[in-house]
Enzyme design. Structure first.
Site, PDB file in Angstrom:
ATOM      1  N   ARG A 186      47.419  -4.097 -47.880  1.00  0.00           N
ATOM      2  CA  ARG A 186      48.658  -3.511 -47.350  1.00  0.00           C
ATOM      3  C   ARG A 186      49.707  -3.393 -48.447  1.00  0.00           C
ATOM      4  O   ARG A 186      50.485  -2.437 -48.483  1.00  0.00           O
ATOM      5  CB  ARG A 186      49.196  -4.377 -46.202  1.00  0.00           C
ATOM      6  CG  ARG A 186      48.383  -4.231 -44.932  1.00  0.00           C
ATOM      7  CD  ARG A 186      48.737  -5.315 -43.937  1.00  0.00           C
ATOM      8  NE  ARG A 186      50.145  -5.372 -43.644  1.00  0.00           N
ATOM      9  CZ  ARG A 186      50.846  -6.506 -43.486  1.00  0.00           C
ATOM     10  NH1 ARG A 186      50.260  -7.678 -43.584  1.00  0.00           N
ATOM     11  NH2 ARG A 186      52.125  -6.467 -43.225  1.00  0.00           N
ATOM     12  N   LYS A 219      47.470 -16.983 -39.993  1.00  0.00           N
ATOM     13  CA  LYS A 219      47.480 -18.158 -40.884  1.00  0.00           C
ATOM     14  C   LYS A 219      48.017 -19.378 -40.158  1.00  0.00           C
ATOM     15  O   LYS A 219      47.491 -20.474 -40.292  1.00  0.00           O
ATOM     16  CB  LYS A 219      48.400 -17.890 -42.087  1.00  0.00           C
ATOM     17  CG  LYS A 219      47.870 -16.849 -43.034  1.00  0.00           C
ATOM     18  CD  LYS A 219      48.784 -16.693 -44.232  1.00  0.00           C
ATOM     19  CE  LYS A 219      49.981 -15.819 -43.982  1.00  0.00           C
ATOM     20  NZ  LYS A 219      49.910 -14.461 -44.454  1.00  0.00           N
ATOM     21  N   ASP A 251      42.922 -12.078 -43.371  1.00  0.00           N
ATOM     22  CA  ASP A 251      44.336 -11.789 -43.651  1.00  0.00           C
ATOM     23  C   ASP A 251      44.562 -11.662 -45.152  1.00  0.00           C
ATOM     24  O   ASP A 251      45.320 -10.808 -45.596  1.00  0.00           O
ATOM     25  CB  ASP A 251      45.266 -12.870 -43.080  1.00  0.00           C
ATOM     26  CG  ASP A 251      46.696 -12.628 -43.549  1.00  0.00           C
ATOM     27  OD1 ASP A 251      47.216 -11.538 -43.270  1.00  0.00           O
ATOM     28  OD2 ASP A 251      47.260 -13.476 -44.259  1.00  0.00           O
ATOM     29  N   SER A 260      49.390 -10.957 -39.376  1.00  0.00           N
ATOM     30  CA  SER A 260      49.210 -11.596 -40.677  1.00  0.00           C
ATOM     31  C   SER A 260      49.792 -13.011 -40.646  1.00  0.00           C
ATOM     32  O   SER A 260      49.130 -13.996 -40.995  1.00  0.00           O
ATOM     33  CB  SER A 260      49.899 -10.741 -41.751  1.00  0.00           C
ATOM     34  OG  SER A 260      50.020 -11.443 -42.954  1.00  0.00           O
ATOM     35  N   HIS A 305      57.486 -20.188 -41.231  1.00  0.00           N
ATOM     36  CA  HIS A 305      57.092 -19.036 -42.039  1.00  0.00           C
ATOM     37  C   HIS A 305      58.216 -18.018 -41.999  1.00  0.00           C
ATOM     38  O   HIS A 305      58.841 -17.805 -40.968  1.00  0.00           O
ATOM     39  CB  HIS A 305      55.805 -18.412 -41.490  1.00  0.00           C
ATOM     40  CG  HIS A 305      55.090 -17.576 -42.513  1.00  0.00           C
ATOM     41  ND1 HIS A 305      54.167 -18.091 -43.381  1.00  0.00           N
ATOM     42  CD2 HIS A 305      55.178 -16.265 -42.813  1.00  0.00           C
ATOM     43  CE1 HIS A 305      53.706 -17.137 -44.173  1.00  0.00           C
ATOM     44  NE2 HIS A 305      54.310 -16.014 -43.848  1.00  0.00           N
TER      45      HIS A 305
HETATM   46  N1  URA Z   1      54.392 -12.541 -44.668  1.00  0.00           N
HETATM   47  C1  URA Z   1      53.077 -12.537 -44.321  1.00  0.00           C
HETATM   48  O1  URA Z   1      52.400 -13.572 -44.382  1.00  0.00           O
HETATM   49  N2  URA Z   1      52.540 -11.384 -43.927  1.00  0.00           N
HETATM   50  C2  URA Z   1      53.227 -10.228 -43.856  1.00  0.00           C
HETATM   51  O2  URA Z   1      52.670  -9.233 -43.464  1.00  0.00           O
HETATM   52  C3  URA Z   1      54.597 -10.232 -44.207  1.00  0.00           C
HETATM   53  C4  URA Z   1      55.165 -11.418 -44.614  1.00  0.00           C
END
Ligand code: URA
Length: 457
Positions: free
Chosen positions: A168, A187, A161, A183, A82
């Protein structure tokens, strides 16, 4: 639970207990805490931060708002990556099929554009027919067949999330270390991974611009992952210029395909290869099903070199491109795009941008470019905006390069003349040409693990 009291405590610099976080997130998920109270709390968190204990409690509550996947039946190491978000960052499109071609199971769950940054889902959806909204059952079946899926957040995975992320984005509370960490990790931990690689961006185009703070973000996420049994490694990578040349959804999909076919810009390929190496290392350290550990968590230089050779071979042999083609077909997209990127939607207007003067390219400011792509229609300013996949830039000028007046530096892709004018103004502002030396962050500055920080530059 008296929510105004919790907001007030956070506003005044206090901390909520783990039980309070659990109850609050549970109530928000159940719909008994409204968005306006949650957004006030998010702003208080943004301004006051969170303790380690609070961050861990928020993360656990976010994961518990949904289901956890279990991909143990695949008998393969389940490793994902990620990124914290950047401009021109199409690494995931190359990396997911590449890592799967190297024998990993990659259940990649990604997001849409956030703020000035692009999102993997929007890039994938520029491929005609491509469906990112697979159900968990469809994903499971595809994972068993291909070892890779690239999907959006399903309603079962960390659903809180998804709501917080969208809120956000429109309440100026994105750039906050504990909120970003929770966040991303909510996931990823719900995916049932045996290893996770994080690409933590640093520089002016990142959400967390200060390099010291991006290290803190990396270490926060690593701690959260490791404490929950998920081996986690981070690379700190440059986002003080766009990655690669293309910025904009279809243009980035095309550039990713070029990289999968053995071409593509050097920085994109290098960053992708190094992230794939980290994924394979994690996959071979014995976590989860799959091969027994032949490689330690801190592999020797020889082990790393062997893995890197394998990764590069998966790219140059066309194995990774073939995997991407299978993935596109499985998810309803037109697989011909891998042979013929002109299948991608094309912009109505294209204009070349020429250097207004000669000199050294001192900067290509990613935030200005990312914002312009959004304004040209390639991103969202409201949650329900439609995205135009065709718009954006291909910027061939690189910081450090010497250019002559009137030399082509970029192409602007837009839906109309107003979009071209907007793109031209953005390039005027983003590309600084002058005398002297370009000051750049290293492409990959450091590798961060639970054991420490290894400088790579
Ligand atoms: N990627 C995400 O999944 N969440 C964030 O808050 C920032 C980048």
């Amino acid at each position: 639970m008296f929510v105004p009291g919790l907001i007030e405590r956070k506003r005044d610099g206090g901390a909520l207990t783990p039980g309070e976080w659990r109850d609050l997130i549970g109530a928000y998920h159940a719909g008994t805490v409204p968005d306006y109270q949650m957004s006030a709390l998010l702003m208080a968190v943004y301004l006051r931060g969170m303790t380690r204990e609070e961050t861990a409690a928020l993360l656990d509550a976010m994961v518990e708002s949904g289901r956890r996947r279990d991909l143990g039946h695949l008998g393969l190491p389940v490793v994902d990556k990620h990124s914290t978000g950047g401009v021109g960052d199409k690494v995931s499109l190359v990396l997911a099929p590449l890592a799967a071609a190297c024998g990993l199971a990659v259940p990649m769950m990604s997001g849409r554009g956030l703020g000035h940054t692009g999102g993997t889902l929007d890039k994938l959806e520029s491929i005609p027919g491509f469906r990112t909204g697979l159900t968990l059952d469809e994903t499971r079946a595809q994972m068993a067949r291909l070892g890779v899926a690239m999907i959006g957040q399903t309603p079962e995975i960390a659903p809180v999330d998804k709501r917080l992320y969208a809120m956000r984005d429109v309440t100026a509370t994105v750039e906050c270390i504990p909120l970003i960490a929770c966040s991303i990790m909510s996931k990823k931990l719900a995916e049932g991974l045996t290893g996770l690689v994080l690409d933590v961006k640093q520089g002016s185009g990142a959400f967390i611009t200060d390099p010291a703070q991006s290290l803190e973000l990396a270490q926060t996420m690593i701690r959260l992952g490791e404490d929950r049994g998920c081996p986690t490694v981070a690379l700190l990578t440059a986002m003080d210029r766009p990655l690669g040349r293309a910025c904009g959804n279809a243009l980035e999909a095309e550039e990713a395909i070029m990289a999968l076919r053995g071409g593509g810009p050097e920085d994109l390929v290098e960053e992708t290869v190094q992230e794939a190496v980290e994924m394979v290392v994690l996959g071979r350290t014995g976590g989860g099903g799959g091969q027994p550990s032949a490689v330690s968590r801190q592999p020797s230089a020889a082990d790393r070199a062997a893995i890197e050779k394998e990764v590069r071979a998966a790219l140059s042999s066309g194995k990774a491109a073939e995997k991407f083609q299978q993935l596109i077909e499985a998810q309803g997209g037109n697989p011909a795009v891998v042979e013929d990127p002109s299948v991608l939607p094309q912009a109505k207007e294209v204009e070349v941008y020429y250097a207004p003067r000669g000199g050294t390219v001192l900067r290509v400011e990613p935030r200005t470019i990312g914002r312009a792509v959004v304004e040209m229609g390639g991103g969202r300013t409201k949650a329900d905006d439609m995205v135009d996949p065709t718009v954006g830039f291909v910027i061939t000028a690189r910081p450090g390069q010497t250019v002559h007046a009137s030399e082509p530096l970029a192409s602007i892709f837009a839906k109309d003349a107003a979009g071209i004018a907007l793109g031209r103004r953005a390039l005027d502002a983003a590309i600084a040409i002058g005398e002297g030396k370009a000051e750049l962050l290293p492409l990959i500055a450091a590798r961060v693990t639970a054991q420490g920080v290894e400088a790579l530059a």
